[in-house]
Design an enzyme around this catalytic site. Sequence first.
Site, mmCIF file in Angstrom:
data_model
loop_
_atom_site.group_PDB
_atom_site.id
_atom_site.type_symbol
_atom_site.label_atom_id
_atom_site.label_comp_id
_atom_site.label_asym_id
_atom_site.label_seq_id
_atom_site.Cartn_x
_atom_site.Cartn_y
_atom_site.Cartn_z
ATOM 1 N N PHE A 12 0.833 -1.206 0.000
ATOM 2 C CA PHE A 12 0.000 0.000 0.000
ATOM 3 C C PHE A 12 0.873 1.264 0.000
ATOM 4 O O PHE A 12 0.885 2.039 -0.967
ATOM 5 C CB PHE A 12 -0.953 -0.072 1.203
ATOM 6 N N ASP A 57 12.896 -11.723 -0.982
ATOM 7 C CA ASP A 57 12.515 -11.713 0.426
ATOM 8 C C ASP A 57 13.620 -11.002 1.213
ATOM 9 O O ASP A 57 14.784 -11.415 1.146
ATOM 10 C CB ASP A 57 12.372 -13.169 0.884
ATOM 11 N N LEU A 72 10.567 -0.602 3.874
ATOM 12 C CA LEU A 72 9.149 -0.718 4.231
ATOM 13 C C LEU A 72 8.681 -2.162 4.346
ATOM 14 O O LEU A 72 7.541 -2.395 4.752
ATOM 15 C CB LEU A 72 8.278 -0.032 3.159
ATOM 16 N N TYR A 144 5.238 -7.891 15.838
ATOM 17 C CA TYR A 144 5.314 -6.650 15.057
ATOM 18 C C TYR A 144 5.966 -5.550 15.886
ATOM 19 O O TYR A 144 6.953 -4.946 15.468
ATOM 20 C CB TYR A 144 3.905 -6.250 14.633
ATOM 21 N N THR A 174 -2.216 5.036 8.806
ATOM 22 C CA THR A 174 -2.325 5.677 7.488
ATOM 23 C C THR A 174 -3.310 4.891 6.624
ATOM 24 O O THR A 174 -3.344 3.662 6.691
ATOM 25 C CB THR A 174 -0.940 5.720 6.823
HETATM 26 P P1 NAD Z 1 1.510 -3.546 3.243
HETATM 27 O O1 NAD Z 1 1.253 -4.858 3.869
HETATM 28 O O2 NAD Z 1 0.568 -3.055 2.197
HETATM 29 O O3 NAD Z 1 2.969 -3.482 2.616
HETATM 30 C C1 NAD Z 1 4.046 -4.248 3.079
HETATM 31 C C2 NAD Z 1 4.824 -4.748 1.863
HETATM 32 O O4 NAD Z 1 5.966 -5.490 2.309
HETATM 33 C C3 NAD Z 1 3.998 -5.692 0.983
HETATM 34 O O5 NAD Z 1 4.150 -5.345 -0.366
HETATM 35 C C4 NAD Z 1 4.593 -7.060 1.292
HETATM 36 O O6 NAD Z 1 4.419 -7.974 0.220
HETATM 37 C C5 NAD Z 1 6.038 -6.712 1.560
HETATM 38 N N1 NAD Z 1 6.734 -7.711 2.380
HETATM 39 C C6 NAD Z 1 6.304 -8.298 3.527
HETATM 40 N N2 NAD Z 1 7.226 -9.149 3.985
HETATM 41 C C7 NAD Z 1 8.272 -9.109 3.108
HETATM 42 C C8 NAD Z 1 9.505 -9.785 3.021
HETATM 43 N N3 NAD Z 1 9.895 -10.695 3.946
HETATM 44 N N4 NAD Z 1 10.325 -9.510 1.964
HETATM 45 C C9 NAD Z 1 9.961 -8.612 1.023
HETATM 46 N N5 NAD Z 1 8.789 -7.948 1.056
HETATM 47 C C10 NAD Z 1 7.951 -8.196 2.080
HETATM 48 O O7 NAD Z 1 1.600 -2.484 4.436
HETATM 49 P P2 NAD Z 1 1.780 -0.896 4.418
HETATM 50 O O8 NAD Z 1 0.645 -0.319 5.150
HETATM 51 O O9 NAD Z 1 2.080 -0.438 3.041
HETATM 52 O O10 NAD Z 1 3.070 -0.740 5.335
HETATM 53 C C11 NAD Z 1 4.357 -0.510 4.793
HETATM 54 C C12 NAD Z 1 5.353 -0.256 5.922
HETATM 55 O O11 NAD Z 1 4.933 0.885 6.681
HETATM 56 C C13 NAD Z 1 5.477 -1.417 6.905
HETATM 57 O O12 NAD Z 1 6.829 -1.566 7.264
HETATM 58 C C14 NAD Z 1 4.669 -0.964 8.098
HETATM 59 O O13 NAD Z 1 5.146 -1.510 9.286
HETATM 60 C C15 NAD Z 1 4.858 0.546 8.050
HETATM 61 N N6 NAD Z 1 3.743 1.236 8.725
HETATM 62 C C16 NAD Z 1 2.517 1.335 8.130
HETATM 63 C C17 NAD Z 1 1.473 1.969 8.801
HETATM 64 C C18 NAD Z 1 0.097 2.123 8.190
HETATM 65 O O14 NAD Z 1 -0.780 2.679 8.845
HETATM 66 N N7 NAD Z 1 -0.148 1.728 6.955
HETATM 67 C C19 NAD Z 1 1.689 2.493 10.079
HETATM 68 C C20 NAD Z 1 2.943 2.344 10.657
HETATM 69 C C21 NAD Z 1 3.970 1.736 9.961
#
Ligand code: NAD
Length: 310
Positions: A12, A57, A72, A144, A174
């Site tokens: 996302f 990965d 991310l 987490y 977000t």
């Molecule tokens: P999301 O799940 O949409 O995106 C995470 C991405 O990481 C995905 O594309 C997934 O396929 C990839 N991924 C997961 N494990 C992996 C691995 N081992 N190797 C390679 N790729 C891998 O989530 P998001 O909301 O886009 O979050 C992105 C980042 O932002 C994360 O690190 C999350 O902790 C951080 N974050 C998000 C929020 C929020 O509200 N969306 C809040 C705080 C922190």
Amino acid sequence: MKRILVSGGAGFIGSHLCMRLIDEGHYVICLDNLFTGSMRNISSLIESERFEFVNHDVTLPYHTEVDEIYNLACPASPIHYQYDAIKTIKTSVLGAMNMLGLALRQNAKILQASTSEIYGDPIIHPQPESYWGNVNPIGFRSCYDEGKRCAETLFMDYYRQNHVRIKIIRIFNTYGPRMLPDDGRVVSNLIVQALQNNDITIYGTGGQTRSFQYIDDLIEGMIRMMNTGDDFIGPVNIGNPHEFSILELAEKVIKLTHSQSNIVFKPLPHDDPKQRKPDITLAMEKLNWKPTVELDEGLVHMIDFFKNNL
Ligand code: NAD
Ligand code: UDP
């Protein structure tokens, strides 16, 4: 033109970031194992000569030439990160080590997408960066929360020991287009339920609070943070300080979608934080940044997205 690696770039937030970096004229390497991300999120970028998708990965090392790294990769929704808790903590910890190793070898700047979850169920409200948090180390959310806390520690140790050029941002809840309809997080859940006139699920009493940030504001904050000089490393909160109870959010969603849905109450998940609101004084001072999209406006964009994508 910089060579910029975005781990988790098909997710996302990552897909919005990749899009912005391509628009700015950079070469972007999107590293993702597609656990929660999808090729659909980056379909508009695939044709670009400045965009490269690598199915990789982050728990395994990766070698390339880069100027900047945004780390991310990690599932962010509670249902996704609890699905394989051991993998989640490995992704945060080994992923951070591998990306920091790459930054060290390349003398690249590296930004960590940390989270408000590192404050746990906060006792200090709103949360400034100086607050150490109130986290359960052995609960269902720990894979987490503690994974992300350990990643912050690794970033700081690579900075102190190896002088890696780090940046840490703590992202608060977000939302925006390209969240999955079955993502499980509250904004997407409630909008999808409302549009389908299904029951709206409120966990607990709905009195718990969150502060919701629209994706465009986050991306602006991330870019500004990366562009600061090497002397400012954070951590810095990036979030919208306007706080709402989950019940208030549900009422807004029902009103904006003209939904016939009923609200139903379900058990509160383990260790669900009771309140959350960022203190963004530091971001305002150091990044000259504050959010510009308020919840009502952002919800309208999100509702339009799901109307076209369900
Ligand atoms: P999301 O799940 O949409 O995106 C995470 C991405 O990481 C995905 O594309 C997934 O396929 C990839 N991924 C997961 N494990 C992996 C691995 N081992 N190797 C390679 N790729 C891998 O989530 P998001 O909301 O886009 O979050 C992105 C980042 O932002 C994360 O690190 C999350 O902790 C951080 N974050 C998000 C929020 C929020 O509200 N969306 C809040 C705080 C922190
Ligand atoms: N929540 C809810 N109904 C849902 C999904 C979530 O009431 O269908 C609640 C959840 O219990 C939490 C808040 O909404 O109190 C935010 O949940 P989310 O998973 O979006 O984010 P996080 O808890 O990680 O901040």
